[in-house]
Design an enzyme around this catalytic site. Structure first.
Site, PDB file in Angstrom:
ATOM      1  N   LYS A 150      -6.187  18.859   1.656  1.00  0.00           N
ATOM      2  CA  LYS A 150      -5.894  18.706   0.231  1.00  0.00           C
ATOM      3  C   LYS A 150      -4.408  18.950  -0.060  1.00  0.00           C
ATOM      4  O   LYS A 150      -3.743  19.700   0.676  1.00  0.00           O
ATOM      5  CB  LYS A 150      -6.799  19.598  -0.622  1.00  0.00           C
ATOM      6  N   LYS A 186      -0.113  23.790  -2.753  1.00  0.00           N
ATOM      7  CA  LYS A 186       1.182  24.410  -3.039  1.00  0.00           C
ATOM      8  C   LYS A 186       1.787  25.024  -1.780  1.00  0.00           C
ATOM      9  O   LYS A 186       2.988  25.120  -1.639  1.00  0.00           O
ATOM     10  CB  LYS A 186       1.007  25.536  -4.051  1.00  0.00           C
ATOM     11  N   LYS A 227      -7.926  30.872   4.311  1.00  0.00           N
ATOM     12  CA  LYS A 227      -6.666  31.568   4.007  1.00  0.00           C
ATOM     13  C   LYS A 227      -6.445  32.773   4.914  1.00  0.00           C
ATOM     14  O   LYS A 227      -5.317  33.096   5.258  1.00  0.00           O
ATOM     15  CB  LYS A 227      -6.612  31.975   2.533  1.00  0.00           C
TER      16      LYS A 227
HETATM   17  N1  AQP Z   1      -5.431  18.972  -4.312  1.00  0.00           N
HETATM   18  C1  AQP Z   1      -6.077  19.203  -5.440  1.00  0.00           C
HETATM   19  N2  AQP Z   1      -6.787  18.216  -6.022  1.00  0.00           N
HETATM   20  C2  AQP Z   1      -7.442  18.428  -7.195  1.00  0.00           C
HETATM   21  N3  AQP Z   1      -7.424  19.601  -7.835  1.00  0.00           N
HETATM   22  C3  AQP Z   1      -6.719  20.612  -7.290  1.00  0.00           C
HETATM   23  N4  AQP Z   1      -6.493  21.869  -7.671  1.00  0.00           N
HETATM   24  C4  AQP Z   1      -5.693  22.485  -6.771  1.00  0.00           C
HETATM   25  N5  AQP Z   1      -5.391  21.652  -5.782  1.00  0.00           N
HETATM   26  C5  AQP Z   1      -6.010  20.459  -6.072  1.00  0.00           C
HETATM   27  C6  AQP Z   1      -7.029  22.451  -8.896  1.00  0.00           C
HETATM   28  O1  AQP Z   1      -5.952  23.011  -9.623  1.00  0.00           O
HETATM   29  C7  AQP Z   1      -6.426  24.149 -10.353  1.00  0.00           C
HETATM   30  C8  AQP Z   1      -5.496  25.287 -10.151  1.00  0.00           C
HETATM   31  O2  AQP Z   1      -5.384  25.598  -8.794  1.00  0.00           O
HETATM   32  P1  AQP Z   1      -4.770  26.984  -8.337  1.00  0.00           P
HETATM   33  O3  AQP Z   1      -3.509  27.251  -8.996  1.00  0.00           O
HETATM   34  O4  AQP Z   1      -5.805  28.027  -8.415  1.00  0.00           O
HETATM   35  O5  AQP Z   1      -4.354  26.731  -6.934  1.00  0.00           O
HETATM   36  P2  AQP Z   1      -5.026  26.392  -5.656  1.00  0.00           P
HETATM   37  O6  AQP Z   1      -6.349  25.745  -5.770  1.00  0.00           O
HETATM   38  O7  AQP Z   1      -4.959  27.592  -4.835  1.00  0.00           O
HETATM   39  O8  AQP Z   1      -3.925  25.341  -5.358  1.00  0.00           O
HETATM   40  P3  AQP Z   1      -3.327  25.027  -4.037  1.00  0.00           P
HETATM   41  O9  AQP Z   1      -2.240  24.091  -4.271  1.00  0.00           O
HETATM   42  O10 AQP Z   1      -4.385  24.610  -3.108  1.00  0.00           O
HETATM   43  O11 AQP Z   1      -2.708  26.409  -3.596  1.00  0.00           O
HETATM   44  P4  AQP Z   1      -2.738  27.025  -2.174  1.00  0.00           P
HETATM   45  O12 AQP Z   1      -1.885  26.178  -1.359  1.00  0.00           O
HETATM   46  O13 AQP Z   1      -2.198  28.389  -2.402  1.00  0.00           O
HETATM   47  O14 AQP Z   1      -4.181  27.022  -1.741  1.00  0.00           O
HETATM   48  C9  AQP Z   1      -7.849  24.416  -9.866  1.00  0.00           C
HETATM   49  O15 AQP Z   1      -8.751  23.929 -10.837  1.00  0.00           O
HETATM   50  C10 AQP Z   1      -7.952  23.621  -8.617  1.00  0.00           C
HETATM   51  O16 AQP Z   1      -9.281  23.172  -8.405  1.00  0.00           O
END
Ligand code: AQP
Length: 332
Positions: free
Chosen positions: A194, A197, A111
């Protein structure tokens, strides 16, 4: 006693990865465990947020929890900033976290990117806040997607180190719970990244709020390869996009990947994508409709969060007091 803690960041674009990797599994866990599911808004601000959107996204995640089947009668739902123990414990635990442990965290490296010096301290200490979320409730189990495994290991290390320093089993060592056939849902555009968001391409993910037509279109456009669907898991090794679509299908269908491979072997992608789109729509559309209904009554959503906050405050403030006393901080 077993207690579960987990959370989602209110950073918009809640997607199928969040649903399959986290929320869907939480719904079943409510039957057997005492559960605490938080909307982790303090984690969200480690990346710049628009204030109005952050507030709306917090209510949107609350609505997504409820619409997916999280039951506020059984389970605590609240937003992180409203319970001060999370921030307070972060300071205390940061005094027990060696920099070397944080330097290993791959999410920070990804990040912060090349401009590491411009990244904020909060992004770096994000895993300590996550450890505090869990340990403030002495949670024993943490259901997460694969991507959060490393952070959870750090929480286990912090808990273990605290216990060792004070020579008592104060914190349970939290166990990760990584379930199902879609623990890491990948981007629809690139099976090596992966689903996320923050991906610039909306076509890389299925958002929980996408309508039928958009879900159809995104699945039709999803990257695949020119070969038919295989019959064995081993044949998926060098086909990440195919592996991903089959994993999504298997997780939503709640059937083992081997069984799905048996059914789908030899099919063309045009046919499989139709079947997949129908399944995704049948699972996501009712959630998104319910979410929209819930979002019409924001006072109701706020009331759920307020009730959850009161109970969460109760548990975490008692633990925090014990932690402070253990450290030797004078309580006046
Ligand atoms: N691609 C994924 N596959 C399976 N599980 C996932 N999680 C996130 N992406 C995947 C799981 O969702 C929960 C909440 O995640 P979060 O809100 O903390 O967000 P994150 O992991 O930061 O999600 P993103 O989409 O990957 O956001 P960005 O783009 O900001 O990095 C967690 O349990 C996570 O494991």
């Amino acid at each position: 006693m077993n207690r579960i803690f987990s959370g989602v960041q209110p950073t918009g674009n809640l997607h199928l990865g969040n649903y399959l990797g986290a929320i869907k599994n939480w719904v079943s866990l409510q039957k057997d465990f005492e559960c605490i599911f938080c909307i982790v808004d303090l984690h969200a601000i480690t990346i710049k947020q628009n204030p109005k959107e952050l507030e709306n996204n917090t209510l949107e995640v609350t609505a997504a929890y409820l619409a997916s089947g999280i039951d506020p009668e059984k389970t605590l739902i609240f937003n992180q900033n409203s319970v001060s123990a999370h921030s307070e414990l972060t300071w205390l635990l940061s005094c027990f976290t060696p920099l070397g442990w944080l330097n290993r965290m791959t999410q920070f490296k990804e990040k912060a990117g090349k401009k590491k010096d411009n990244a904020v301290l909060g992004l770096y200490s994000y895993p300590v806040l996550m450890a505090s979320d869990i340990l403030a409730y002495k949670a024993t189990h943490v259901p997460v997607g694969e991507d959060q495994k490393q952070h959870l290991e750090l929480a286990r290390d912090i808990a273990g180190s605290f216990n060792k320093i004070y020579n008592k089993e104060f914190f349970p060592i939290p166990e990760p719970q990584i379930f199902g056939e879609a623990t890491r849902v990948m981007s629809l555009r690139d099976g090596k990244n992966k689903m996320s968001k923050s991906d610039d391409s909306d076509y890389s993910r299925i958002n929980i709020t996408d309508n039928k037509d958009l879900i159809n279109l995104k699945i039709q456009k999803a990257k695949t390869d020119p070969y038919p669907l295989p019959s064995k898991k081993e044949e998926l090794e060098n086909r990440p996009e195919v592996n991903n679509l089959l994993g999504i299908y298997s997780a939503l269908k709640e059937e083992k990947l081997d069984k799905i491979l048996n059914e789908m072997a030899g099919k063309e992608f045009s046919e499989f994508k139709k079947i997949l789109a129908e399944l995704v729509i049948s699972k996501i559309e009712p959630i998104s409709k319910k979410m929209n209904d819930l979002l019409k009554n924001k006072d109701y959503l706020k009331k759920i969060l307020k009730d959850g906050k009161e109970k969460a405050d109760d548990i975490s403030s008692k633990n925090l007091l014990e932690i402070k006393k253990t450290i030797g901080l004078l309580i006046i």
